[in-house]
Scaffold this motif. Sequence first.
Motif, PDB file in Angstrom:
ATOM      1  N   ALA A   1       5.514   4.884  11.452  1.00  0.00           N
ATOM      2  CA  ALA A   1       4.463   4.121  10.784  1.00  0.00           C
ATOM      3  C   ALA A   1       3.491   3.622  11.851  1.00  0.00           C
ATOM      4  O   ALA A   1       3.836   2.759  12.668  1.00  0.00           O
ATOM      5  CB  ALA A   1       5.057   2.947  10.014  1.00  0.00           C
TER       6      ALA A   1
ATOM      7  N   TYR B   1       0.199   1.583  12.571  1.00  0.00           N
ATOM      8  CA  TYR B   1      -0.551   0.590  11.801  1.00  0.00           C
ATOM      9  C   TYR B   1      -1.073  -0.530  12.694  1.00  0.00           C
ATOM     10  O   TYR B   1      -0.639  -0.706  13.842  1.00  0.00           O
ATOM     11  CB  TYR B   1       0.326   0.006  10.697  1.00  0.00           C
ATOM     12  N   ASN B   2      -2.006  -1.280  12.112  1.00  0.00           N
ATOM     13  CA  ASN B   2      -2.598  -2.434  12.776  1.00  0.00           C
ATOM     14  C   ASN B   2      -1.854  -3.691  12.325  1.00  0.00           C
ATOM     15  O   ASN B   2      -2.003  -4.117  11.179  1.00  0.00           O
ATOM     16  CB  ASN B   2      -4.084  -2.532  12.409  1.00  0.00           C
TER      17      ASN B   2
ATOM     18  N   MET C   1      -0.971  -4.590   5.985  1.00  0.00           N
ATOM     19  CA  MET C   1      -0.175  -3.547   6.631  1.00  0.00           C
ATOM     20  C   MET C   1       1.188  -4.069   7.064  1.00  0.00           C
ATOM     21  O   MET C   1       2.169  -3.331   7.052  1.00  0.00           O
ATOM     22  CB  MET C   1      -0.936  -2.971   7.823  1.00  0.00           C
TER      23      MET C   1
ATOM     24  N   VAL D   1       4.393  -2.019   5.713  1.00  0.00           N
ATOM     25  CA  VAL D   1       5.416  -1.453   6.591  1.00  0.00           C
ATOM     26  C   VAL D   1       6.769  -2.093   6.335  1.00  0.00           C
ATOM     27  O   VAL D   1       7.805  -1.414   6.365  1.00  0.00           O
ATOM     28  CB  VAL D   1       4.992  -1.583   8.066  1.00  0.00           C
TER      29      VAL D   1
ATOM     30  N   ILE E   1       0.579   6.791   7.294  1.00  0.00           N
ATOM     31  CA  ILE E   1      -0.642   5.998   7.432  1.00  0.00           C
ATOM     32  C   ILE E   1      -0.840   5.236   6.135  1.00  0.00           C
ATOM     33  O   ILE E   1      -1.064   5.836   5.080  1.00  0.00           O
ATOM     34  CB  ILE E   1      -1.866   6.891   7.705  1.00  0.00           C
TER      35      ILE E   1
ATOM     36  N   ASP F   1      -4.741   0.969   5.846  1.00  0.00           N
ATOM     37  CA  ASP F   1      -5.090   0.271   7.074  1.00  0.00           C
ATOM     38  C   ASP F   1      -6.549   0.542   7.416  1.00  0.00           C
ATOM     39  O   ASP F   1      -6.938   1.686   7.657  1.00  0.00           O
ATOM     40  CB  ASP F   1      -4.160   0.774   8.182  1.00  0.00           C
TER      41      ASP F   1
ATOM     42  N   CYS G   1      -0.680  10.061   3.946  1.00  0.00           N
ATOM     43  CA  CYS G   1      -1.603   8.937   3.821  1.00  0.00           C
ATOM     44  C   CYS G   1      -1.562   8.393   2.399  1.00  0.00           C
ATOM     45  O   CYS G   1      -1.494   9.156   1.437  1.00  0.00           O
ATOM     46  CB  CYS G   1      -3.023   9.388   4.171  1.00  0.00           C
TER      47      CYS G   1
END
Length: 350
Positions: free
Chosen positions: A180, A182-183, A189, A193, A242, A245, A269
Amino acid sequence: MSLSRRTVLTGALTAGALAAGGVPALAQPSFGPTARTFTAAKPARIVVLTPRKDVGDVLGLRDFIASSGLSATVEVREVPQASAMPALLPEIRASKPDLVVTVFTPLTLGTVGRYDDPDPSRFLTDVPVVFTSVTDPVASRVVRALDRPGRAVTGTRHIAPVAVQMKTMLSYRRWKKIAAVYNPAEDNMVVAVRDLKEEAARQGVEIHDAALPRDASGAPVAAAIPDLIADAARAGSELVYIGPDTLVASNNNAVVAEQALAHRLATFCSTELPIRRANLLMGLVSPAVNVGRFAGLKAVEILTGAKPADGIPVETLNRFSLLLRIGAAKQLDLYPPMRLLNIAEIVQDA
């Protein structure tokens, strides 16, 4: 975009099969005696705050407003970063719009704040707000509950339930380890997650946490994406996930696609635009135009007085499109199973 049985995936996946069906048309609202009157001389004024003007949410919203018969002007303001909202909100408040529409979680939080901290000096509290494509408005504390938002803020979600996403990924291949990327500065997010890890544990799948690092000021470092994907490959990941995000999926989808293919990793995604723009393998998405049209319905109900904003539930479209890109599948030598090809929309390479 026309939606046929080959392009629409229902929200239920059972016995490894994916059932297809049509998306019902959104009904036009009917208005009773309490409806407000907007005319060509004094139309309703809607301000839309979006990271990009070309997103499907905005196109769908405009389409629905135009077809509803409501006399309204739609002013679209492009706000690439939620950090710009404190400076922008006084101007929006002073212009006295009838309704504000926000696109995605960061701009929504920047506009309305959290329901348990509704500071009128920092956020809009005296204008009804409709949001679109917010991942988890309860976990992000945008609303108190989906069925009863608790304030004049409502809208639409756009992400398929995580269990449906996971079953879709596993219907392609029985992946053992998923990365994963991610930000972690985006609240939605962190929630996405967390939910992915919980569902993966139930399915016997390992999640490699590839959160973007932060610089000395605390800002996420997008330039680290290639290294994160390389690390994920070395750790034995087979697929890159994804989520919804803004930084990774919206702004760096091409980098993710290129680096994943370079390391022979598949990609999944959960939002539409990245897979249409970049060489990603697959996605399970709510078409953004439909999500925007659904938000438009809620906006019209509020503006005409058909329903109060705090009484309109937050909802998700109950059917999702499965998108597959055959070019990426060929590069990975991972041809899709026929059962998925039978219901998927094949995204053509540019």
